[in-house]
Design an enzyme around this catalytic site. Structure first.
Site, short mmCIF file in Angstrom:
data_model
loop_
_atom_site.label_atom_id
_atom_site.label_comp_id
_atom_site.label_asym_id
_atom_site.label_seq_id
_atom_site.Cartn_x
_atom_site.Cartn_y
_atom_site.Cartn_z
CE LYS A 1 41.74 48.54 37.53
NZ LYS A 1 42.94 49.40 37.31
CB SER B 1 45.13 50.06 34.81
OG SER B 1 44.35 50.80 35.72
CB SER C 1 41.15 50.04 33.75
OG SER C 1 42.01 49.91 34.17
#
Length: 368
Positions: free
Chosen positions: A148, A145, A202
């Site tokens: 992101k 993640s 997340s």
């Protein structure tokens, strides 16, 4: 000689008794042997039980998916109660975790002065670009993640209407890892709220929805992610989707340090990534989301930007910009072994930098 001839039994009884007595007197050694056998027979069950218990302790326990060992008392020998094991159903199977790419590559065998649990680490002074600590910093690994963060960069730079409503669809449901989400299909939030949840907690469906609803669609969005990486000089980096659920999203510690430095220049990203928590209204429900990085709650830390990540192929990951001992540092930790180990590694680095700063100050005072 049956019960129908009691007179015969009465006549033979005394004779049989005399014969048995004669044999016993004639063979005292045999009589002693019989007594020893009797005593041994009484002790035998105890020895058998002790032997079985010892063997049970020594034998390895094999955990089978769907069953668990359960101790049960059962009589196997008359007069002796023996403990045996049988399989009993359990609710969840015990599944060993898959090794990360870093583990498969043997990166954890590389040592460092701080004995970090992360197989990849990089600490840089943001202002001077001085490298304070590096460990396998050129290794290219899945970044989970941390992806992101680039998703946030593309959305923020596009200057799209942040109050525009976005609805979660079936396309946003994770088919890569089967992860869960509290944003059910049909849930509607603004782009600003989707970005907040994606960066702070997340939220995978929020990140995917941001890419899907970008002008030109998901393909255009991923193309822009890779183009931005090339523009920043991130030569080791490749993105295939905006969430990080795919292990094909990969980068190196040096590239991610570059990304953190660029993202830090965006006030929106600084604010959203370091937000401790956020509450959203989804239909009739009120949902509270918390930051995935516990260090944002710590008074010992002054964090300017951060992002965490985890999938089994990537291990535990963390990138941060933080002020430590008066210095603006960029920290990258990839493929950390253990749920809390990435945070522990960051703490080790902070204490190490603070200690070095104190030692340097003392040295300057003495020499001055």
């Amino acid at each position: 000689m049956s019960s129908r001839n009691p007179s015969v039994l009465r006549r033979l009884g005394p004779l049989l008794g005399i014969a048995v007595m004669a044999v016993s007197l004639a063979s005292p050694q045999a009589h002693a042997n019989e007594r020893k056998k009797a005593v041994a027979a009484k002790k035998a069950p105890v020895a058998v039980v002790a032997e079985r218990k010892q063997a049970a302790k020594a034998a390895p326990v094999r955990k089978v998916a769907g069953v668990a060992p359960q101790r049960v008392s059962r009589t196997l020998v008359p007069g002796v109660r023996t403990v045996v094991a049988r399989a009993a159903p359990v609710k969840a199977a015990i599944i060993p975790a898959r090794p990360s790419f870093g583990q498969l590559a043997g990166l954890h065998a590389v040592t460092d002065p701080l004995d970090l649990r992360s197989s990849v680490a990089l600490v840089i002074d943001q202002d001077t670009q001085e490298v304070l600590l590096s460990k396998n910093d050129n290794a290219v690994l899945p970044i989970a993640s941390i992806t992101k963060l680039m998703t946030g960069v593309i959305v923020s730079e596009a200057k799209l209407p942040m109050d525009e409503e976005i609805t979660i669809t079936q396309d946003d449901v994770d088919t890569e890892k089967g992860s869960s989400s509290r944003l059910v299909v049909g849930a509607t939030l603004t782009r600003a709220e989707m970005l907040h949840l994606a960066l702070m907690s997340s939220e995978n469906r929020a990140a995917h929805a941001l890419g899907r609803t970008y002008p030109g669609g998901l393909t255009t969005f991923v193309t822009l992610m890779n183009a931005k990486a090339r523009m920043l000089g991130m030569t080791d980096t490749r993105y295939v989707e905006p969430t990080g659920l795919s292990s094909r999203n990969q980068s190196s510690a040096r590239d991610l340090a570059t990304l953190v430095s660029a993202a830090y220049n965006d006030a929106t990203l600084r604010e959203l990534t370091t937000s401790p928590s956020h509450v959203v209204e989804v239909g009739k429900r009120t949902l509270q989301y918390n930051n995935t990085n516990r260090l944002v709650h710590s008074p010992a830390w002054e964090i300017g930007l951060q992002k965490t990540g985890y999938i089994s192929e990537a291990g535990q990951c963390l990138v941060m910009q933080a002020r430590v001992a008066g210095r603006k540092l960029i920290m990258v930790f990839l493929d950390s072994a253990g749920k809390l180990s990435r945070v522990a590694d960051a703490e080790r680095v902070r204490r190490w930098v603070e200690s070095a700063s104190t030692s340097a100050a003392i040295a300057r005072h003495i020499n001055g």
